[in-house]
Design a protein around this motif. Sequence first.
Motif, PDB file in Angstrom:
ATOM      1  N   GLY A   1      -3.733  11.147  13.525  1.00 44.09           N
ATOM      2  CA  GLY A   1      -4.251  11.512  12.091  1.00 44.09           C
ATOM      3  C   GLY A   1      -3.342  10.941  10.995  1.00 44.09           C
ATOM      4  O   GLY A   1      -3.485  11.652   9.859  1.00 44.09           O
ATOM      5  N   LEU A   2      -2.858   9.627  11.614  1.00 49.22           N
ATOM      6  CA  LEU A   2      -1.950   9.002  10.366  1.00 49.22           C
ATOM      7  C   LEU A   2      -2.562   7.740   9.981  1.00 49.22           C
ATOM      8  O   LEU A   2      -3.380   7.138  10.711  1.00 49.22           O
ATOM      9  N   LYS A   3      -2.001   7.307   8.845  1.00 46.93           N
ATOM     10  CA  LYS A   3      -2.597   5.902   8.482  1.00 46.93           C
ATOM     11  C   LYS A   3      -1.423   4.613   8.651  1.00 46.93           C
ATOM     12  O   LYS A   3      -0.536   4.763   8.860  1.00 46.93           O
ATOM     13  N   ILE A   4      -2.290   3.624   9.050  1.00 49.27           N
ATOM     14  CA  ILE A   4      -1.416   2.526   9.427  1.00 49.27           C
ATOM     15  C   ILE A   4      -1.192   1.480   8.098  1.00 49.27           C
ATOM     16  O   ILE A   4      -2.059   1.507   7.122  1.00 49.27           O
ATOM     17  N   ARG A   5       0.135   1.084   8.236  1.00 50.60           N
ATOM     18  CA  ARG A   5       0.475   0.239   6.939  1.00 50.60           C
ATOM     19  C   ARG A   5       0.823  -0.896   7.648  1.00 50.60           C
ATOM     20  O   ARG A   5       2.029  -0.790   8.255  1.00 50.60           O
ATOM     21  N   TRP A   6       0.504  -2.043   7.480  1.00 45.90           N
ATOM     22  CA  TRP A   6       0.665  -3.264   8.031  1.00 45.90           C
ATOM     23  C   TRP A   6       2.091  -3.885   7.666  1.00 45.90           C
ATOM     24  O   TRP A   6       2.318  -3.920   6.507  1.00 45.90           O
ATOM     25  N   VAL A   7       2.956  -4.295   8.368  1.00 48.78           N
ATOM     26  CA  VAL A   7       4.161  -5.120   8.095  1.00 48.78           C
ATOM     27  C   VAL A   7       3.904  -6.703   8.586  1.00 48.78           C
ATOM     28  O   VAL A   7       3.340  -6.820   9.769  1.00 48.78           O
ATOM     29  N   ASP A   8       4.293  -7.563   7.818  1.00 51.63           N
ATOM     30  CA  ASP A   8       4.268  -8.917   8.147  1.00 51.63           C
ATOM     31  C   ASP A   8       4.945  -9.303   9.590  1.00 51.63           C
ATOM     32  O   ASP A   8       5.913  -8.718   9.979  1.00 51.63           O
ATOM     33  N   THR A   9       4.836 -10.460   9.981  1.00 50.96           N
ATOM     34  CA  THR A   9       5.362 -11.096  11.042  1.00 50.96           C
ATOM     35  C   THR A   9       6.596 -12.057  10.577  1.00 50.96           C
ATOM     36  O   THR A   9       6.155 -13.019   9.599  1.00 50.96           O
ATOM     37  N   ASP A  10       7.492 -12.201  11.349  1.00 53.81           N
ATOM     38  CA  ASP A  10       8.538 -13.104  11.499  1.00 53.81           C
ATOM     39  C   ASP A  10       7.982 -14.344  12.027  1.00 53.81           C
ATOM     40  O   ASP A  10       8.031 -14.180  13.212  1.00 53.81           O
ATOM     41  N   PRO A  11       7.530 -15.530  11.484  1.00 51.88           N
ATOM     42  CA  PRO A  11       7.089 -16.749  12.212  1.00 51.88           C
ATOM     43  C   PRO A  11       8.176 -17.077  12.957  1.00 51.88           C
ATOM     44  O   PRO A  11       7.658 -17.862  14.062  1.00 51.88           O
ATOM     45  N   ALA A  12       9.447 -16.855  12.945  1.00 49.78           N
ATOM     46  CA  ALA A  12      10.390 -17.450  14.017  1.00 49.78           C
ATOM     47  C   ALA A  12      10.507 -16.745  15.030  1.00 49.78           C
ATOM     48  O   ALA A  12      10.857 -17.476  16.308  1.00 49.78           O
ATOM     49  N   THR A  13      10.196 -15.399  15.236  1.00 44.94           N
ATOM     50  CA  THR A  13      10.428 -14.673  16.640  1.00 44.94           C
ATOM     51  C   THR A  13       8.903 -14.069  16.948  1.00 44.94           C
ATOM     52  O   THR A  13       8.669 -13.305  18.186  1.00 44.94           O
ATOM     53  N   LEU A  14       7.824 -13.932  16.007  1.00 47.89           N
ATOM     54  CA  LEU A  14       6.689 -13.302  16.460  1.00 47.89           C
ATOM     55  C   LEU A  14       6.886 -11.871  16.434  1.00 47.89           C
ATOM     56  O   LEU A  14       5.715 -11.238  16.572  1.00 47.89           O
ATOM     57  N   ASN A  15       7.851 -11.438  16.143  1.00 49.85           N
ATOM     58  CA  ASN A  15       8.164  -9.962  15.971  1.00 49.85           C
ATOM     59  C   ASN A  15       8.017  -9.376  14.590  1.00 49.85           C
ATOM     60  O   ASN A  15       7.646 -10.124  13.719  1.00 49.85           O
ATOM     61  N   ILE A  16       7.970  -8.161  14.282  1.00 46.26           N
ATOM     62  CA  ILE A  16       7.897  -7.752  13.049  1.00 46.26           C
ATOM     63  C   ILE A  16       9.145  -8.167  12.089  1.00 46.26           C
ATOM     64  O   ILE A  16       9.914  -8.337  12.446  1.00 46.26           O
TER      65      ILE A  16
ATOM     66  N   ASP B   1      12.637  -7.753   6.909  1.00 49.35           N
ATOM     67  CA  ASP B   1      12.670  -7.868   5.564  1.00 49.35           C
ATOM     68  C   ASP B   1      11.552  -7.351   4.953  1.00 49.35           C
ATOM     69  O   ASP B   1      11.709  -6.459   4.021  1.00 49.35           O
ATOM     70  N   ASP B   2      10.483  -7.712   5.410  1.00 48.07           N
ATOM     71  CA  ASP B   2       9.142  -7.075   4.738  1.00 48.07           C
ATOM     72  C   ASP B   2       9.173  -5.607   5.169  1.00 48.07           C
ATOM     73  O   ASP B   2       8.622  -4.774   4.239  1.00 48.07           O
ATOM     74  N   LEU B   3       9.519  -5.050   6.504  1.00 48.30           N
ATOM     75  CA  LEU B   3       9.710  -3.705   6.641  1.00 48.30           C
ATOM     76  C   LEU B   3      10.534  -2.871   5.835  1.00 48.30           C
ATOM     77  O   LEU B   3       9.974  -1.833   5.301  1.00 48.30           O
ATOM     78  N   GLU B   4      11.553  -3.323   5.487  1.00 52.49           N
ATOM     79  CA  GLU B   4      12.666  -2.734   4.321  1.00 52.49           C
ATOM     80  C   GLU B   4      11.985  -2.519   2.921  1.00 52.49           C
ATOM     81  O   GLU B   4      11.927  -1.583   2.303  1.00 52.49           O
ATOM     82  N   ARG B   5      11.190  -3.558   2.671  1.00 51.03           N
ATOM     83  CA  ARG B   5      10.336  -3.642   1.400  1.00 51.03           C
ATOM     84  C   ARG B   5       9.249  -2.381   1.361  1.00 51.03           C
ATOM     85  O   ARG B   5       8.825  -1.760   0.334  1.00 51.03           O
ATOM     86  N   ARG B   6       8.524  -2.147   2.631  1.00 51.86           N
ATOM     87  CA  ARG B   6       7.313  -1.283   2.657  1.00 51.86           C
ATOM     88  C   ARG B   6       7.927   0.269   3.053  1.00 51.86           C
ATOM     89  O   ARG B   6       7.073   1.038   2.860  1.00 51.86           O
ATOM     90  N   ILE B   7       8.993   0.347   3.383  1.00 56.41           N
ATOM     91  CA  ILE B   7       9.558   1.773   3.434  1.00 56.41           C
ATOM     92  C   ILE B   7       9.455   2.636   2.317  1.00 56.41           C
ATOM     93  O   ILE B   7       9.962   2.107   1.287  1.00 56.41           O
ATOM     94  N   SER B   8       8.680   3.729   2.142  1.00 57.45           N
ATOM     95  CA  SER B   8       8.682   4.494   0.978  1.00 57.45           C
ATOM     96  C   SER B   8       8.548   5.928   1.268  1.00 57.45           C
ATOM     97  O   SER B   8       8.651   6.479   2.489  1.00 57.45           O
TER      98      SER B   8
END
Length: 377
Positions: A100-115, A118-125
Amino acid sequence: MIPVFKVAMAPDAPERVAEVIRSGRLEHGPRADALEAELGRRIGNSRVATVNCATSGLHLALYLLVGRDPYRHDPSPERDEVLTTPLTFEGTNWPILGNGLKIRWVDTDPATLNIDLDDLERRISPRTRAIVIVHWLGFPVDLRKLDAVLDRAERRIGFRPPVVEDCAQAWGATFGGKPLGNHGNTAVYSLQTIKLLTAGGGGLMVFPEAELHRRALRTRWLGIDRADDRARGEYVVPEWGFRFPMNELNAEIGAANLEIVDDLLARHRANAHHYDKELQDVPGLAHTARPDDREPTFWAYPVKVEDRPGFMRRLGEAGIETSIIVRRNDEHPAVAAAREPLPGLDSVAGRVCYLPVGWWLTDEQRAHIIDTVRAGW
């Protein structure tokens, strides 16, 4: 055709499964309990629980940490977002919706293909209820940097969002010298058919503290505390749950394959390191990062190539299977409302594909793959 994936099975697994069938005990029982204990020993954390698949494990992890229960007061109904990556199998993200929760996407690090942390930190609210990270292909996320991100988020928004680590492809991976499942978060491994350690199906949850572990053992079986209830001769359900336990057949397959998995993992790593060396400076091909603070499993071997259709066609002509493994989850109509710009993922999504790297490769096949890639496409 040289395959990207192949099922690993210990030679004695069929007879061991036959013995389970002859025993008449097929549902979760002593074999599953024994496998749990051994998996916990291998990981170095005894707070583990087997489940029927990793997707169930992720669903249960989110339920235990932040799930909405209509029979309990929700102390923070305004927090309804889970931050996650779209570069993964759908089994990672649909449990978010199932809770029952909403997805909010976080960008991909092109160097590792992982989350992208830096973008994760910007999106935490203040709306962030949890974070799901994926150790894609068994390449660990930078968990030290993640801790620093969470420390700063706690100071900024007043709470620390819980983290679920999707370790589906990461059996044997380490970060900072420790196996995944020992870094303060809830972790979920997959024991699905084509994983390095397979039980023919199933998953493993690993917990950072005892209370979460206790609740998981109860809620994976409809909320019934089976050990306590056997002692009393009756049962009560203080907290409703699901029907997610691993059965005895899968447990015995997993136990058999646990005896061979170290050799398989060593071969994956040896093949990957050989590719790292031999596929340097190939025009039109780039590698992912290799930081020295983590040890990946190399469940698959990623390359970023120019003209991916041409690359895959050329390898196919040479009898070498390639794959893109997953479709980026944010493109599915089912989650269209969550779509937003992800420039990092956009920069690699059309370039990434995966080479055979597994235990089944002969030296001759590995050399053939290298020669084919170096010849161009």
